[in-house]
Design a protein around this motif. Structure first.
Motif, PDB file in Angstrom:
ATOM      1  N   ALA A  19       0.810  -1.218   0.000  1.00 56.95           N
ATOM      2  CA  ALA A  19       0.000   0.000   0.000  1.00 56.95           C
ATOM      3  C   ALA A  19       0.839   1.262   0.000  1.00 56.95           C
ATOM      4  N   GLU A  20       0.234   2.293  -0.571  1.00 60.53           N
ATOM      5  CA  GLU A  20       0.778   3.644  -0.480  1.00 60.53           C
ATOM      6  C   GLU A  20       0.000   4.379   0.601  1.00 60.53           C
ATOM      7  N   HIS A  21       0.711   5.113   1.418  1.00 57.47           N
ATOM      8  CA  HIS A  21       0.114   5.842   2.537  1.00 57.47           C
ATOM      9  C   HIS A  21       0.169   7.330   2.248  1.00 57.47           C
ATOM     10  N   LEU A  22      -1.006   7.959   2.182  1.00 58.05           N
ATOM     11  CA  LEU A  22      -1.021   9.389   1.902  1.00 58.05           C
ATOM     12  C   LEU A  22      -0.455  10.213   3.048  1.00 58.05           C
ATOM     13  N   CYS A  23      -0.426   9.649   4.254  1.00 58.35           N
ATOM     14  CA  CYS A  23       0.200  10.365   5.367  1.00 58.35           C
ATOM     15  C   CYS A  23       1.708  10.507   5.135  1.00 58.35           C
ATOM     16  N   MET A  24       2.255   9.657   4.313  1.00 58.83           N
ATOM     17  CA  MET A  24       3.673   9.752   3.969  1.00 58.83           C
ATOM     18  C   MET A  24       3.874  10.494   2.651  1.00 58.83           C
ATOM     19  N   ALA A  25       2.898  10.440   1.760  1.00 57.88           N
ATOM     20  CA  ALA A  25       3.023  11.086   0.456  1.00 57.88           C
ATOM     21  C   ALA A  25       2.705  12.581   0.512  1.00 57.88           C
ATOM     22  N   MET A  26       1.705  12.959   1.297  1.00 54.63           N
ATOM     23  CA  MET A  26       1.223  14.339   1.311  1.00 54.63           C
ATOM     24  C   MET A  26       1.893  15.220   2.353  1.00 54.63           C
ATOM     25  N   ARG A  27       2.447  14.624   3.363  1.00 54.55           N
ATOM     26  CA  ARG A  27       2.983  15.391   4.493  1.00 54.55           C
ATOM     27  C   ARG A  27       4.256  14.735   4.978  1.00 54.55           C
ATOM     28  N   GLY A  28       4.832  15.264   6.012  1.00 59.11           N
ATOM     29  CA  GLY A  28       6.030  14.648   6.585  1.00 59.11           C
ATOM     30  C   GLY A  28       7.150  14.554   5.562  1.00 59.11           C
ATOM     31  N   VAL A  29       7.586  13.351   5.250  1.00 62.08           N
ATOM     32  CA  VAL A  29       8.708  13.159   4.331  1.00 62.08           C
ATOM     33  C   VAL A  29       8.331  13.406   2.872  1.00 62.08           C
ATOM     34  N   ARG A  30       7.035  13.464   2.575  1.00 61.81           N
ATOM     35  CA  ARG A  30       6.539  13.736   1.212  1.00 61.81           C
ATOM     36  C   ARG A  30       7.202  12.834   0.175  1.00 61.81           C
ATOM     37  N   MET A  31       6.932  11.558   0.307  1.00 64.03           N
ATOM     38  CA  MET A  31       7.491  10.553  -0.598  1.00 64.03           C
ATOM     39  C   MET A  31       6.365   9.825  -1.340  1.00 64.03           C
ATOM     40  N   PRO A  32       5.715  10.497  -2.304  1.00 62.62           N
ATOM     41  CA  PRO A  32       4.651   9.811  -3.047  1.00 62.62           C
ATOM     42  C   PRO A  32       5.215   8.628  -3.830  1.00 62.62           C
ATOM     43  N   GLY A  33       4.409   7.599  -3.923  1.00 62.67           N
ATOM     44  CA  GLY A  33       4.808   6.409  -4.667  1.00 62.67           C
ATOM     45  C   GLY A  33       5.493   5.347  -3.829  1.00 62.67           C
ATOM     46  N   ALA A  34       5.959   5.704  -2.635  1.00 59.57           N
ATOM     47  CA  ALA A  34       6.564   4.688  -1.762  1.00 59.57           C
ATOM     48  C   ALA A  34       5.470   3.734  -1.312  1.00 59.57           C
ATOM     49  N   ARG A  35       5.780   2.453  -1.329  1.00 62.35           N
ATOM     50  CA  ARG A  35       4.800   1.447  -0.954  1.00 62.35           C
ATOM     51  C   ARG A  35       5.350   0.565   0.161  1.00 62.35           C
ATOM     52  N   MET A  36       4.497   0.277   1.109  1.00 56.56           N
ATOM     53  CA  MET A  36       4.872  -0.594   2.216  1.00 56.56           C
ATOM     54  C   MET A  36       4.242  -1.966   1.992  1.00 56.56           C
ATOM     55  N   VAL A  37       5.008  -3.017   2.288  1.00 54.72           N
ATOM     56  CA  VAL A  37       4.527  -4.387   2.161  1.00 54.72           C
ATOM     57  C   VAL A  37       4.516  -5.016   3.545  1.00 54.72           C
ATOM     58  N   THR A  38       3.378  -5.591   3.905  1.00 54.21           N
ATOM     59  CA  THR A  38       3.264  -6.329   5.166  1.00 54.21           C
ATOM     60  C   THR A  38       2.760  -7.730   4.857  1.00 54.21           C
ATOM     61  N   THR A  39       3.213  -8.681   5.643  1.00 57.19           N
ATOM     62  CA  THR A  39       2.880 -10.084   5.423  1.00 57.19           C
ATOM     63  C   THR A  39       2.498 -10.726   6.751  1.00 57.19           C
ATOM     64  N   ALA A  40       1.471 -11.561   6.709  1.00 61.00           N
ATOM     65  CA  ALA A  40       1.090 -12.365   7.872  1.00 61.00           C
ATOM     66  C   ALA A  40       0.943 -13.807   7.400  1.00 61.00           C
ATOM     67  N   VAL A  41       1.597 -14.724   8.088  1.00 62.40           N
ATOM     68  CA  VAL A  41       1.514 -16.148   7.763  1.00 62.40           C
ATOM     69  C   VAL A  41       1.073 -16.879   9.026  1.00 62.40           C
ATOM     70  N   ARG A  42       0.091 -17.744   8.861  1.00 58.99           N
ATOM     71  CA  ARG A  42      -0.431 -18.528   9.976  1.00 58.99           C
ATOM     72  C   ARG A  42      -0.496 -19.987   9.567  1.00 58.99           C
ATOM     73  N   GLY A  43      -0.419 -20.880  10.534  1.00 61.25           N
ATOM     74  CA  GLY A  43      -0.622 -22.302  10.275  1.00 61.25           C
ATOM     75  C   GLY A  43       0.578 -23.138  10.648  1.00 61.25           C
TER      76      GLY A  43
END
Length: 151
Positions: free
Chosen positions: A107-131
């Motif tokens: 996902a891209e976070h507008l809190c990071m793209a629009m303000r603060g570090v202003r890095m539009p296009g940066a995407r964060m990847v999170t993973t959850a594995v169960r079992g």
């Protein structure tokens, strides 16, 4: 508008997985390229992206749209991506009791793209594995590889 955006508050995403069928298949089920939108709980700005979900059935499968609905329901509350990823994986585990589950959100976070570090296009990847992946045929790594394989 806010009633719609936050309509998942107080609702368990497991409730969305309400079409479950008995099926003896032990082959992975993979759902990719599911678009999602949520609101950052820290900044009340949107984050959005794509989800990939996979599970190895253990005698039960879900109607495939139900996985997307569980994600959507979990998105409709103030959220952080790390928790959201785990909530979707936990919902699939709780309802289907599969041999294994993997959920990955990018996902891209507008809190990071629009303000603060202003890095539009940066995407964060999170993973959850169960079992527990009991038979050795499928592992955490092989299930994650299915999520990431090009269509």
């Amino acid at each position: 508008m806010y009633g719609e955006l936050f309509s998942g508050v107080g609702i368990d995403p497991r409730e969305a997985i309400d079409a479950v069928f008995d099926e003896e298949s032990a082959d992975p089920v993979v759902l990719r390229d599911v678009t999602f939108y949520s609101m950052c709980e820290h900044h009340l700005l949107p984050f959005f992206g794509t989800a990939r979900m996979a599970y190895i059935p253990n005698g039960r499968i879900a109607g495939i749209s139900k996985l997307s609905r569980a994600l959507d329901l979990a998105c409709r509350r103030p959220q952080v991506q790390e928790r959201l990823t785990g909530q979707v994986a936990d919902a699939i585990c709780a309802v289907l009791a599969p041999h294994g589950v993997a959920v990955e959100l990018e996902a891209e976070h507008l809190c990071m793209a629009m303000r603060g570090v202003r890095m539009p296009g940066a995407r964060m990847v999170t993973t959850a594995v169960r079992g527990n992946f009991p038979d050795g045929r499928w592992t955490r790594e092989s299930l994650l590889a299915l999520l990431r394989r090009d269509s």
